[in-house]
Scaffold this motif. Sequence first.
Motif, PDB file in Angstrom:
ATOM      1  N   GLU B  10      30.074  43.850  49.194  1.00 45.80           N
ATOM      2  CA  GLU B  10      29.702  42.444  49.417  1.00 45.80           C
ATOM      3  C   GLU B  10      30.905  41.511  49.440  1.00 45.80           C
ATOM      4  OE1 GLU B  10      28.706  44.409  46.901  1.00 45.80           O
ATOM      5  OE2 GLU B  10      28.086  43.259  45.137  1.00 45.80           O
ATOM      6  N   PHE B  11      32.083  42.041  49.087  1.00 46.16           N
ATOM      7  CA  PHE B  11      33.290  41.202  49.110  1.00 46.16           C
ATOM      8  C   PHE B  11      34.222  41.590  50.264  1.00 46.16           C
ATOM      9  CE2 PHE B  11      32.172  41.550  44.463  1.00 46.16           C
ATOM     10  CZ  PHE B  11      31.351  40.440  44.501  1.00 46.16           C
ATOM     11  N   CYS B  12      33.648  42.282  51.258  1.00 46.60           N
ATOM     12  CA  CYS B  12      34.425  42.660  52.454  1.00 46.60           C
ATOM     13  C   CYS B  12      33.912  41.865  53.649  1.00 46.60           C
ATOM     14  CB  CYS B  12      34.262  44.150  52.742  1.00 46.60           C
ATOM     15  SG  CYS B  12      34.961  45.212  51.481  1.00 46.60           S
ATOM     16  N   ILE B  13      34.799  41.162  54.316  1.00 52.57           N
ATOM     17  CA  ILE B  13      34.438  40.403  55.526  1.00 52.57           C
ATOM     18  C   ILE B  13      35.030  41.165  56.719  1.00 52.57           C
ATOM     19  CG2 ILE B  13      34.593  38.173  56.717  1.00 52.57           C
ATOM     20  CD1 ILE B  13      35.249  36.905  53.961  1.00 52.57           C
ATOM     21  N   MET B  14      34.143  41.706  57.554  1.00 54.14           N
ATOM     22  CA  MET B  14      34.633  42.588  58.618  1.00 54.14           C
ATOM     23  C   MET B  14      35.157  41.821  59.830  1.00 54.14           C
ATOM     24  SD  MET B  14      34.416  45.224  56.932  1.00 54.14           S
ATOM     25  CE  MET B  14      35.119  46.347  58.122  1.00 54.14           C
ATOM     26  N   GLU B  15      34.789  40.553  59.962  1.00 53.95           N
ATOM     27  CA  GLU B  15      35.422  39.716  60.992  1.00 53.95           C
ATOM     28  C   GLU B  15      35.531  38.294  60.449  1.00 53.95           C
ATOM     29  OE1 GLU B  15      36.968  40.469  64.115  1.00 53.95           O
ATOM     30  OE2 GLU B  15      37.603  38.445  63.641  1.00 53.95           O
ATOM     31  N   LEU B  16      36.732  37.951  60.078  1.00 55.44           N
ATOM     32  CA  LEU B  16      36.971  36.614  59.519  1.00 55.44           C
ATOM     33  C   LEU B  16      36.711  35.547  60.585  1.00 55.44           C
ATOM     34  CD1 LEU B  16      40.266  37.491  57.632  1.00 55.44           C
ATOM     35  CD2 LEU B  16      38.265  36.486  56.507  1.00 55.44           C
ATOM     36  N   THR B  70      45.379  32.781  37.393  1.00 57.72           N
ATOM     37  CA  THR B  70      44.884  31.424  37.195  1.00 57.72           C
ATOM     38  C   THR B  70      43.743  31.392  36.183  1.00 57.72           C
ATOM     39  OG1 THR B  70      43.686  29.631  38.292  1.00 57.72           O
ATOM     40  CG2 THR B  70      43.473  31.784  39.297  1.00 57.72           C
ATOM     41  N   ASP B  71      43.686  30.317  35.417  1.00 52.46           N
ATOM     42  CA  ASP B  71      42.563  30.208  34.483  1.00 52.46           C
ATOM     43  C   ASP B  71      41.314  29.670  35.189  1.00 52.46           C
ATOM     44  OD1 ASP B  71      43.364  27.627  34.840  1.00 52.46           O
ATOM     45  OD2 ASP B  71      44.057  27.326  32.776  1.00 52.46           O
ATOM     46  N   ALA B  72      41.384  29.527  36.518  1.00 52.74           N
ATOM     47  CA  ALA B  72      40.205  29.112  37.288  1.00 52.74           C
ATOM     48  C   ALA B  72      39.222  30.267  37.475  1.00 52.74           C
ATOM     49  CB  ALA B  72      40.633  28.577  38.651  1.00 52.74           C
ATOM     50  N   VAL B  73      39.655  31.484  37.109  1.00 51.95           N
ATOM     51  CA  VAL B  73      38.737  32.644  37.196  1.00 51.95           C
ATOM     52  C   VAL B  73      38.718  33.364  35.854  1.00 51.95           C
ATOM     53  CG1 VAL B  73      39.237  32.970  39.656  1.00 51.95           C
ATOM     54  CG2 VAL B  73      40.481  34.339  37.988  1.00 51.95           C
ATOM     55  N   SER B  74      37.647  34.137  35.652  1.00 51.95           N
ATOM     56  CA  SER B  74      37.656  35.009  34.482  1.00 51.95           C
ATOM     57  C   SER B  74      37.701  36.444  34.994  1.00 51.95           C
ATOM     58  CB  SER B  74      36.426  34.774  33.614  1.00 51.95           C
ATOM     59  OG  SER B  74      35.261  34.915  34.372  1.00 51.95           O
ATOM     60  N   GLY B  75      38.453  37.278  34.327  1.00 53.06           N
ATOM     61  CA  GLY B  75      38.570  38.674  34.759  1.00 53.06           C
ATOM     62  C   GLY B  75      39.416  38.824  36.010  1.00 53.06           C
ATOM     63  N   PHE B  76      39.132  39.894  36.758  1.00 53.47           N
ATOM     64  CA  PHE B  76      39.922  40.242  37.940  1.00 53.47           C
ATOM     65  C   PHE B  76      39.018  40.256  39.174  1.00 53.47           C
ATOM     66  CE2 PHE B  76      41.101  43.771  40.799  1.00 53.47           C
ATOM     67  CZ  PHE B  76      42.313  43.292  41.255  1.00 53.47           C
ATOM     68  N   LEU B  77      39.493  39.705  40.290  1.00 51.64           N
ATOM     69  CA  LEU B  77      38.688  39.599  41.514  1.00 51.64           C
ATOM     70  C   LEU B  77      39.482  40.076  42.726  1.00 51.64           C
ATOM     71  CD1 LEU B  77      37.440  35.916  41.038  1.00 51.64           C
ATOM     72  CD2 LEU B  77      36.077  37.957  40.707  1.00 51.64           C
ATOM     73  N   ILE B  78      38.766  40.700  43.664  1.00 51.04           N
ATOM     74  CA  ILE B  78      39.438  41.098  44.918  1.00 51.04           C
ATOM     75  C   ILE B  78      38.449  41.032  46.076  1.00 51.04           C
ATOM     76  CG2 ILE B  78      39.070  43.562  44.307  1.00 51.04           C
ATOM     77  CD1 ILE B  78      41.552  44.215  46.048  1.00 51.04           C
ATOM     78  N   SER B  79      38.910  40.497  47.204  1.00 54.98           N
ATOM     79  CA  SER B  79      38.089  40.536  48.425  1.00 54.98           C
ATOM     80  C   SER B  79      38.964  41.010  49.587  1.00 54.98           C
ATOM     81  CB  SER B  79      37.480  39.162  48.732  1.00 54.98           C
ATOM     82  OG  SER B  79      38.485  38.195  48.941  1.00 54.98           O
ATOM     83  N   PHE B  80      38.274  41.491  50.633  1.00 53.18           N
ATOM     84  CA  PHE B  80      38.971  42.002  51.816  1.00 53.18           C
ATOM     85  C   PHE B  80      38.472  41.254  53.044  1.00 53.18           C
ATOM     86  CE2 PHE B  80      38.423  44.825  55.527  1.00 53.18           C
ATOM     87  CZ  PHE B  80      39.756  45.051  55.840  1.00 53.18           C
ATOM     88  N   GLY B  81      39.372  40.951  53.962  1.00 54.98           N
ATOM     89  CA  GLY B  81      38.975  40.328  55.218  1.00 54.98           C
ATOM     90  C   GLY B  81      39.784  40.899  56.376  1.00 54.98           C
ATOM     91  N   LYS B  82      39.091  41.046  57.515  1.00 50.64           N
ATOM     92  CA  LYS B  82      39.780  41.600  58.696  1.00 50.64           C
ATOM     93  C   LYS B  82      39.689  40.602  59.846  1.00 50.64           C
ATOM     94  CE  LYS B  82      38.113  44.993  61.269  1.00 50.64           C
ATOM     95  NZ  LYS B  82      37.650  46.316  61.704  1.00 50.64           N
ATOM     96  N   SER B  83      40.771  40.468  60.580  1.00 48.98           N
ATOM     97  CA  SER B  83      40.766  39.614  61.762  1.00 48.98           C
ATOM     98  C   SER B  83      41.308  40.429  62.932  1.00 48.98           C
ATOM     99  CB  SER B  83      41.646  38.384  61.524  1.00 48.98           C
ATOM    100  OG  SER B  83      41.885  37.728  62.747  1.00 48.98           O
ATOM    101  N   ILE B  84      40.476  40.640  63.933  1.00 44.36           N
ATOM    102  CA  ILE B  84      40.915  41.433  65.094  1.00 44.36           C
ATOM    103  C   ILE B  84      42.023  40.677  65.838  1.00 44.36           C
ATOM    104  CG2 ILE B  84      40.178  42.479  67.292  1.00 44.36           C
ATOM    105  CD1 ILE B  84      38.691  43.810  65.049  1.00 44.36           C
TER     106      ILE B  84
END
Lengths: 159, 152
Positions: B10-16, B70-84
């Motif tokens: 749900e944190f992967c964007i296949m076409e930005l 940053t203290d704007a988040v708690s824990g660790f976050l990662i997302s992926f995005g692809k742009s052809i």
Amino acid sequence: MPIRNILVALAGSGASFITFKYALYISKLLNAKLFAIYVIDEKTLTDLLKANVFVQKEVEEYKKDLENQGNSFLERVKNLSQQKDVDCRAVLLKGSVHDEILNFAEKESIDLIIIGELKELFSRKDIFYQPEERILRDAKCPVIIVKNQDLVERLFKEI
Amino acid sequence: MKISDYLKEEFCIMELKSQTKEDTIREMVEILNKTGKIKDIDKFIKDILDRESLGSTGIGHNVAIPHARTDAVSGFLISFGKSIKGIDFKSLDGEPVNLVFLMGTNPSDLNLYLRMLAELSKCLMDNSFRKALFLANKPEEIISLFKKFEGV
């Protein structure tokens, strides 16, 4: 051969605190000197700089943050060892985690190393990347791996 | 600890949709909002952009890793995005970026964050892995590529 010097390798996590409690227990039992070692992983910072993921200013900031975190963790373990009346020297090192631990062990004639539970191995290459694995394989003295948090807490209460 | 433990479909964007660096960062932060770990989204974006102002995280080979502690988040976050089409990240090699990994961490999780960045950077050094990510069409393919590469 008596065990006089014990080294416990710490990473600053909650699990590390359990490892430290077990090390205190063993040190008290054997009347040994305990060395609590926290290594700032400068190698990873350098690798990230080389890979252009980090810039120099960022590396310096991270080093400072990690040093603050390390010092505050070591302060906590020093207090705990004083409470339990164990002779403990807390040391902050910088570099590659396994190299620093193993070099320190040799220099200080450490008789026993205590480390936290090993992480799951997903591939053979993990053996070369995970510091705990490398300490376990390359140490020249016996190594204890701490497991079972409930047991450790119970033993810790006994001393 | 592996990327595949944290990067979810749900944190992967296949076409930005975005075409600029700033919009891409915003789009990729917004998708992480559903984690419930973002305490202040505007600050999170600002901290990532502040980091970009020190030097582009477009590390070359059509890859960018915008990130911030940053203290704007708690824990660790990662997302992926692809742009052809590719995004101008002012990358070191001057090439447009097709693969973006956005990461954020609370300062209390610094050790985990550094290990994740190192792990990701190690994965992305592999040409065939980058190519496979680029050719993937579905989020599950991205996750499965990481699992395969990481030997999970």
